[in-house]
Write a protein that holds these residues in place. Structure first.
Motif, PDB file in Angstrom:
ATOM      1  N   LEU A   1       0.857  -1.176   0.000  1.00 52.01           N
ATOM      2  CA  LEU A   1       0.000   0.000   0.000  1.00 52.01           C
ATOM      3  C   LEU A   1       0.899   1.233   0.000  1.00 52.01           C
ATOM      4  N   HIS A   2       0.549   2.191  -0.785  1.00 51.99           N
ATOM      5  CA  HIS A   2       1.348   3.414  -0.855  1.00 51.99           C
ATOM      6  C   HIS A   2       0.770   4.466   0.092  1.00 51.99           C
ATOM      7  N   TRP A   3       1.591   5.372   0.488  1.00 55.01           N
ATOM      8  CA  TRP A   3       1.164   6.585   1.171  1.00 55.01           C
ATOM      9  C   TRP A   3       2.035   7.694   0.595  1.00 55.01           C
ATOM     10  N   PRO A   4       1.461   8.809   0.185  1.00 57.26           N
ATOM     11  CA  PRO A   4       2.210   9.864  -0.495  1.00 57.26           C
ATOM     12  C   PRO A   4       3.070  10.717   0.448  1.00 57.26           C
ATOM     13  N   TRP A   5       4.049  10.082   1.108  1.00 51.99           N
ATOM     14  CA  TRP A   5       4.901  10.798   2.058  1.00 51.99           C
ATOM     15  C   TRP A   5       5.695  11.912   1.394  1.00 51.99           C
ATOM     16  N   ALA A   6       6.300  11.644   0.248  1.00 52.97           N
ATOM     17  CA  ALA A   6       7.131  12.655  -0.408  1.00 52.97           C
ATOM     18  C   ALA A   6       6.302  13.887  -0.763  1.00 52.97           C
ATOM     19  N   THR A   7       5.091  13.664  -1.234  1.00 53.36           N
ATOM     20  CA  THR A   7       4.214  14.780  -1.584  1.00 53.36           C
ATOM     21  C   THR A   7       3.873  15.604  -0.351  1.00 53.36           C
ATOM     22  N   LEU A   8       3.597  14.930   0.755  1.00 50.80           N
ATOM     23  CA  LEU A   8       3.318  15.636   2.005  1.00 50.80           C
ATOM     24  C   LEU A   8       4.521  16.480   2.429  1.00 50.80           C
ATOM     25  N   VAL A   9       5.692  15.898   2.391  1.00 48.24           N
ATOM     26  CA  VAL A   9       6.910  16.616   2.818  1.00 48.24           C
ATOM     27  C   VAL A   9       7.158  17.850   1.956  1.00 48.24           C
ATOM     28  N   VAL A  10       7.091  17.703   0.629  1.00 51.21           N
ATOM     29  CA  VAL A  10       7.386  18.858  -0.227  1.00 51.21           C
ATOM     30  C   VAL A  10       6.328  19.937  -0.108  1.00 51.21           C
ATOM     31  N   ASN A  11       5.067  19.540   0.045  1.00 53.23           N
ATOM     32  CA  ASN A  11       4.014  20.553   0.163  1.00 53.23           C
ATOM     33  C   ASN A  11       4.097  21.321   1.476  1.00 53.23           C
ATOM     34  N   VAL A  12       4.378  20.624   2.567  1.00 52.36           N
ATOM     35  CA  VAL A  12       4.517  21.305   3.861  1.00 52.36           C
ATOM     36  C   VAL A  12       5.756  22.200   3.849  1.00 52.36           C
ATOM     37  N   ALA A  13       6.854  21.696   3.302  1.00 53.65           N
ATOM     38  CA  ALA A  13       8.074  22.517   3.198  1.00 53.65           C
ATOM     39  C   ALA A  13       7.822  23.754   2.344  1.00 53.65           C
ATOM     40  N   GLY A  14       7.095  23.596   1.264  1.00 55.01           N
ATOM     41  CA  GLY A  14       6.780  24.739   0.400  1.00 55.01           C
ATOM     42  C   GLY A  14       5.932  25.779   1.110  1.00 55.01           C
TER      43      GLY A  14
ATOM     44  N   LEU B   1       9.114  23.207  -5.940  1.00 53.91           N
ATOM     45  CA  LEU B   1       9.166  22.141  -4.946  1.00 53.91           C
ATOM     46  C   LEU B   1       7.819  21.469  -4.731  1.00 53.91           C
ATOM     47  N   THR B   2       6.765  22.253  -4.651  1.00 44.65           N
ATOM     48  CA  THR B   2       5.455  21.723  -4.254  1.00 44.65           C
ATOM     49  C   THR B   2       4.689  21.146  -5.435  1.00 44.65           C
ATOM     50  N   THR B   3       3.634  20.409  -5.103  1.00 43.02           N
ATOM     51  CA  THR B   3       2.849  19.782  -6.157  1.00 43.02           C
ATOM     52  C   THR B   3       1.398  19.564  -5.738  1.00 43.02           C
ATOM     53  N   PHE B   4       0.548  20.407  -6.210  1.00 44.98           N
ATOM     54  CA  PHE B   4      -0.879  20.236  -5.972  1.00 44.98           C
ATOM     55  C   PHE B   4      -1.416  19.064  -6.788  1.00 44.98           C
ATOM     56  N   SER B   5      -0.944  18.921  -8.016  1.00 45.76           N
ATOM     57  CA  SER B   5      -1.448  17.862  -8.892  1.00 45.76           C
ATOM     58  C   SER B   5      -1.123  16.472  -8.354  1.00 45.76           C
ATOM     59  N   SER B   6       0.066  16.272  -7.818  1.00 37.33           N
ATOM     60  CA  SER B   6       0.398  14.955  -7.248  1.00 37.33           C
ATOM     61  C   SER B   6      -0.418  14.680  -5.999  1.00 37.33           C
ATOM     62  N   TRP B   7      -0.665  15.722  -5.213  1.00 35.81           N
ATOM     63  CA  TRP B   7      -1.474  15.564  -4.005  1.00 35.81           C
ATOM     64  C   TRP B   7      -2.893  15.123  -4.352  1.00 35.81           C
ATOM     65  N   THR B   8      -3.508  15.799  -5.318  1.00 35.25           N
ATOM     66  CA  THR B   8      -4.871  15.437  -5.686  1.00 35.25           C
ATOM     67  C   THR B   8      -4.917  14.067  -6.354  1.00 35.25           C
ATOM     68  N   THR B   9      -3.928  13.761  -7.175  1.00 34.76           N
ATOM     69  CA  THR B   9      -3.883  12.457  -7.835  1.00 34.76           C
ATOM     70  C   THR B   9      -3.695  11.336  -6.815  1.00 34.76           C
ATOM     71  N   ALA B  10      -2.836  11.555  -5.822  1.00 27.13           N
ATOM     72  CA  ALA B  10      -2.643  10.551  -4.771  1.00 27.13           C
ATOM     73  C   ALA B  10      -3.938  10.343  -3.990  1.00 27.13           C
ATOM     74  N   THR B  11      -4.665  11.416  -3.752  1.00 27.94           N
ATOM     75  CA  THR B  11      -5.938  11.305  -3.037  1.00 27.94           C
ATOM     76  C   THR B  11      -6.951  10.519  -3.870  1.00 27.94           C
ATOM     77  N   ILE B  12      -7.012  10.783  -5.154  1.00 32.99           N
ATOM     78  CA  ILE B  12      -7.911  10.040  -6.044  1.00 32.99           C
ATOM     79  C   ILE B  12      -7.508   8.564  -6.085  1.00 32.99           C
ATOM     80  N   ARG B  13      -6.211   8.306  -6.083  1.00 35.08           N
ATOM     81  CA  ARG B  13      -5.740   6.915  -6.074  1.00 35.08           C
ATOM     82  C   ARG B  13      -6.198   6.197  -4.802  1.00 35.08           C
ATOM     83  N   LEU B  14      -6.071   6.861  -3.668  1.00 33.92           N
ATOM     84  CA  LEU B  14      -6.534   6.273  -2.412  1.00 33.92           C
ATOM     85  C   LEU B  14      -8.036   5.995  -2.472  1.00 33.92           C
ATOM     86  N   LEU B  15      -8.798   6.926  -3.018  1.00 34.06           N
ATOM     87  CA  LEU B  15     -10.247   6.725  -3.154  1.00 34.06           C
ATOM     88  C   LEU B  15     -10.558   5.553  -4.083  1.00 34.06           C
ATOM     89  N   SER B  16      -9.815   5.435  -5.186  1.00 27.24           N
ATOM     90  CA  SER B  16     -10.066   4.348  -6.137  1.00 27.24           C
ATOM     91  C   SER B  16      -9.740   2.984  -5.542  1.00 27.24           C
TER      92      SER B  16
END
Length: 136
Positions: A46-59, A91-106
């Protein structure tokens, strides 16, 4: 012209930093959750988007810090644009965050999807506020 150059230079730095963080998480994820995938008793990670969380919070922190520091240090608006739009934007990525969320929902991981949204927003707001407070 100076603003565009700063945004470009800092944008490259932010993008390379994001690539490094993504690569680090891809190669150092030693703890993985697993679940039965229903195919002959197999298991899949199972994946969890840790890298996306880190870059978005850092940004968020970088933008908050840039907002406060550039004025306090007497730097022009071009430096705030370079740091906020360039560095944090690369650094940040809104698109990866939303895509990861959609992946979790799927994957019917509704709690994980809700947690992903809540944690990114909560930590993002806290990081931006911390950056502003630190610069004050």
């Amino acid at each position: 012209m100076t603003t565009a150059a700063l945004v470009g230079v800092f944008g490259v730095a932010g993008a390379l930093l994001r690539f490094g963080i993504d690569s680090w998480f891809a190669h150092h994820s030693s703890i993985r959750s697993v679940r039965a995938d229903g195919h002959a008793g197999g298991r899949s990670a199972l994946h969890w988007p840790w890298a996306t969380l880190v870059v978005n919070v850092a940004g968020c922190f970088i933008i908050g810090l840039a907002h406060g520091l550039t004025g306090r240090l007497g730097l022009g608006a071009e430096w705030q644009a370079g740091l906020a739009t360039g560095l944090a934007g690369g650094l940040t990525t809104f698109s990866s965050w939303t895509t990861a969320t959609i992946r979790l929902l799927s994957e019917a991981r509704f709690g994980s999807a809700a947690l992903n949204v809540a944690v990114n927003l909560g930590l993002g707001f806290a990081a931006a506020a911390a950056g502003i407070a630190l610069a004050a």
